[in-house]
Design a protein around this motif. Structure first.
Motif, short mmCIF file in Angstrom:
data_model
loop_
_atom_site.label_atom_id
_atom_site.label_comp_id
_atom_site.label_asym_id
_atom_site.label_seq_id
_atom_site.Cartn_x
_atom_site.Cartn_y
_atom_site.Cartn_z
N LEU A 91 -56.77 8.69 60.44
CA LEU A 91 -56.91 9.92 59.66
C LEU A 91 -55.74 10.87 59.92
CD1 LEU A 91 -58.64 11.71 57.80
CD2 LEU A 91 -59.77 12.58 59.84
N GLY A 92 -55.37 11.00 61.19
CA GLY A 92 -54.27 11.90 61.52
C GLY A 92 -52.97 11.48 60.87
N ARG A 93 -52.67 10.16 60.90
CA ARG A 93 -51.42 9.69 60.27
C ARG A 93 -51.53 9.81 58.75
NH1 ARG A 93 -49.37 11.47 64.02
NH2 ARG A 93 -51.45 11.72 64.86
N GLY A 94 -52.71 9.51 58.20
CA GLY A 94 -52.88 9.63 56.76
C GLY A 94 -52.67 11.05 56.27
N ASN A 95 -53.15 12.02 57.04
CA ASN A 95 -52.97 13.42 56.66
C ASN A 95 -51.50 13.82 56.68
OD1 ASN A 95 -55.65 13.94 56.18
ND2 ASN A 95 -56.08 14.70 58.23
N ARG A 96 -50.76 13.29 57.62
CA ARG A 96 -49.33 13.61 57.67
C ARG A 96 -48.60 13.04 56.46
NH1 ARG A 96 -47.00 13.29 63.87
NH2 ARG A 96 -48.51 14.72 64.81
N ILE A 97 -48.99 11.85 56.04
CA ILE A 97 -48.36 11.25 54.86
C ILE A 97 -48.75 12.04 53.61
CG2 ILE A 97 -48.17 9.16 53.47
CD1 ILE A 97 -48.91 7.59 56.01
N LEU A 98 -50.00 12.45 53.54
CA LEU A 98 -50.43 13.29 52.41
C LEU A 98 -49.60 14.56 52.35
CD1 LEU A 98 -54.33 13.05 52.61
CD2 LEU A 98 -52.93 12.36 50.68
N ARG A 99 -49.40 15.19 53.48
CA ARG A 99 -48.62 16.42 53.53
C ARG A 99 -47.18 16.18 53.08
NH1 ARG A 99 -49.05 21.58 53.04
NH2 ARG A 99 -50.98 21.45 54.24
N ARG A 100 -46.61 15.05 53.51
CA ARG A 100 -45.23 14.75 53.12
C ARG A 100 -45.14 14.53 51.61
NH1 ARG A 100 -44.31 10.82 56.48
NH2 ARG A 100 -44.12 9.02 55.12
N GLY A 101 -46.12 13.84 51.04
CA GLY A 101 -46.13 13.64 49.59
C GLY A 101 -46.33 14.94 48.84
N TYR A 102 -47.19 15.81 49.38
CA TYR A 102 -47.46 17.09 48.74
C TYR A 102 -46.22 17.98 48.74
CZ TYR A 102 -49.78 21.55 47.76
OH TYR A 102 -50.14 22.76 47.22
N GLU A 103 -45.53 18.02 49.87
CA GLU A 103 -44.36 18.89 49.98
C GLU A 103 -43.14 18.33 49.28
OE1 GLU A 103 -43.96 19.36 54.16
OE2 GLU A 103 -45.48 20.97 54.29
N SER A 104 -43.17 17.06 48.88
CA SER A 104 -42.01 16.48 48.19
C SER A 104 -41.89 16.97 46.76
CB SER A 104 -42.12 14.94 48.19
OG SER A 104 -43.20 14.51 47.35
N TYR A 105 -42.96 17.56 46.23
CA TYR A 105 -42.93 18.06 44.85
C TYR A 105 -42.97 19.58 44.88
CZ TYR A 105 -44.25 18.77 39.96
OH TYR A 105 -44.28 19.16 38.66
N GLN A 106 -41.86 20.20 44.52
CA GLN A 106 -41.76 21.65 44.56
C GLN A 106 -41.34 22.22 43.21
OE1 GLN A 106 -42.66 23.52 47.07
NE2 GLN A 106 -43.07 21.84 48.47
N GLY A 107 -41.51 21.47 42.13
CA GLY A 107 -41.05 21.93 40.83
C GLY A 107 -42.07 22.79 40.11
N GLY A 188 -50.80 12.64 47.84
CA GLY A 188 -50.19 13.92 48.17
C GLY A 188 -49.40 14.49 47.01
N ARG A 189 -48.58 13.66 46.38
CA ARG A 189 -47.81 14.12 45.23
C ARG A 189 -48.73 14.47 44.06
NH1 ARG A 189 -42.61 14.14 43.36
NH2 ARG A 189 -42.38 14.05 41.10
N GLY A 190 -49.79 13.66 43.88
CA GLY A 190 -50.74 13.95 42.81
C GLY A 190 -51.42 15.30 43.00
N ALA A 191 -51.71 15.65 44.27
CA ALA A 191 -52.32 16.95 44.55
C ALA A 191 -51.36 18.08 44.20
CB ALA A 191 -52.71 17.04 46.02
N ALA A 192 -50.06 17.90 44.52
CA ALA A 192 -49.06 18.92 44.19
C ALA A 192 -48.92 19.08 42.69
CB ALA A 192 -47.73 18.56 44.83
N GLU A 193 -48.92 17.96 41.96
CA GLU A 193 -48.81 18.03 40.50
C GLU A 193 -50.06 18.66 39.90
OE1 GLU A 193 -48.07 13.99 39.48
OE2 GLU A 193 -45.90 14.16 39.77
N PHE A 194 -51.21 18.44 40.53
CA PHE A 194 -52.44 19.07 40.05
C PHE A 194 -52.36 20.59 40.18
CE2 PHE A 194 -56.62 20.88 41.06
CZ PHE A 194 -57.32 20.54 39.90
N VAL A 195 -51.85 21.07 41.32
CA VAL A 195 -51.68 22.51 41.51
C VAL A 195 -50.75 23.08 40.45
CG1 VAL A 195 -50.77 24.28 43.06
CG2 VAL A 195 -52.18 22.44 43.97
N ALA A 196 -49.63 22.38 40.20
CA ALA A 196 -48.69 22.84 39.18
C ALA A 196 -49.35 22.87 37.80
CB ALA A 196 -47.46 21.95 39.17
N GLY A 197 -50.16 21.85 37.52
CA GLY A 197 -50.86 21.80 36.23
C GLY A 197 -51.87 22.94 36.08
N GLN A 198 -52.54 23.28 37.19
CA GLN A 198 -53.48 24.41 37.15
C GLN A 198 -52.75 25.71 36.82
OE1 GLN A 198 -56.56 22.85 36.93
NE2 GLN A 198 -57.34 24.41 38.31
N LEU A 199 -51.55 25.88 37.38
CA LEU A 199 -50.77 27.09 37.10
C LEU A 199 -50.35 27.14 35.63
CD1 LEU A 199 -48.52 27.14 40.28
CD2 LEU A 199 -50.44 28.66 39.78
#
Length: 248
Positions: A91-107, A188-199
């Motif tokens: 779980l701990g390693r999975g969360n770190r990968i999720l975070r890395r995927g989330y932070e890779s999308y900043q558009g 992680g990237r999908g979560a970031a794109e979801f946030v952008a879509g909500q905006l």
């Protein structure tokens, strides 16, 4: 509880928690297999271990012999019959990968937004202040005149969004963590794109403000009577309109 400079072991109710330092080193080695940074010299001893080897190591740290266990039994025993070190490792390693995927999308609109935090899910009132009053000349007696600022108040609240996924015991036995790491990056990237879509949805829905008028409205001075195709003239008109915007 016994402790020294390198480890802390806690024994309670017949179970024994593996020291957090060992888990951190294992996690560091495991993260490197997911495309993370190279492990430290201390963690490199765990780098070539398979998933089953990780589970075996943690079971034996709890005093459980794995000598006669199959790979499937080791995974099952580590996942369900220990104090949770093995699930915590994944779980701990999975969360770190999720975070890395989330932070890779900043558009998108995220660059024009400011993040804030909230303690609970109750509506939050945000006070918006208008522009500062124009400065006035101070007379010979040194008298400063009072000024005022307009204000507006908007409200919002938090909501929770999420999905879950599972990884099979067969995938763990087969040491198929490549798919596990790739899936976490995509989530992680999908979560970031979801946030952008909500905006985007929030802006394009043109919601009503506290004054009962939509965000973009002629009354707010930010909506033209009719649109026009893109051209030098229309872009110039848009820039002029933005520069002539008034505050509260």
């Amino acid at each position: 509880i016994t402790s020294d400079a390198s480890r802390v072991d806690v024994v309670s109710g017949g179970t024994r928690r593996t020291d957090t330092r060992r888990l951190d080193l294992m996690g560091e080695a495991l993260a490197s297999r997911f495309g993370g940074p190279a492990p430290s010299d201390e963690a490199r001893q765990f780098q070539r271990l398979s998933v089953v080897d990780f589970a075996r190591h943690l079971l034996e740290a709890h005093g459980t012999s794995t000598r006669l266990m199959s790979k499937g039994q080791i995974i099952e025993r580590a996942g369900y019959h220990t104090t949770g070190d093995f699930p915590e490792l994944l779980l701990g390693r999975g969360n770190r990968i999720l975070r890395r995927g989330y932070e890779s999308y900043q558009g998108g609109l995220r660059r024009a937004c400011r993040e804030s935090s909230a303690r609970d899910f109750r509506p939050i009132q945000k006070l918006q202040l208008g522009e500062a009053p124009t400065l006035l000349k101070v007379n010979e007696h040194g008298e400063f005149k009072s000024g005022s600022m307009a204000e507006s108040k908007e409200a919002y609240s938090l909501a929770t969004y999420g999905r879950i996924f599972s990884i099979s015991r067969q995938a763990l036995v087969n040491d198929d963590l490549g798919a596990f790491g790739e899936l976490n990056l995509k989530l992680g990237r999908g979560a970031a794109e979801f946030v952008a879509g909500q905006l985007v949805d929030l802006v394009t829905s043109n919601p009503f403000m506290a004054d009962g008028v939509a965000v973009f409205a002629a009354g707010h001075g930010n909506l033209a009577a009719s649109g026009s195709v893109l051209s030098v003239a229309s872009v110039g008109a848009a820039l002029k309109a933005m520069r002539l915007q008034k505050g509260l």
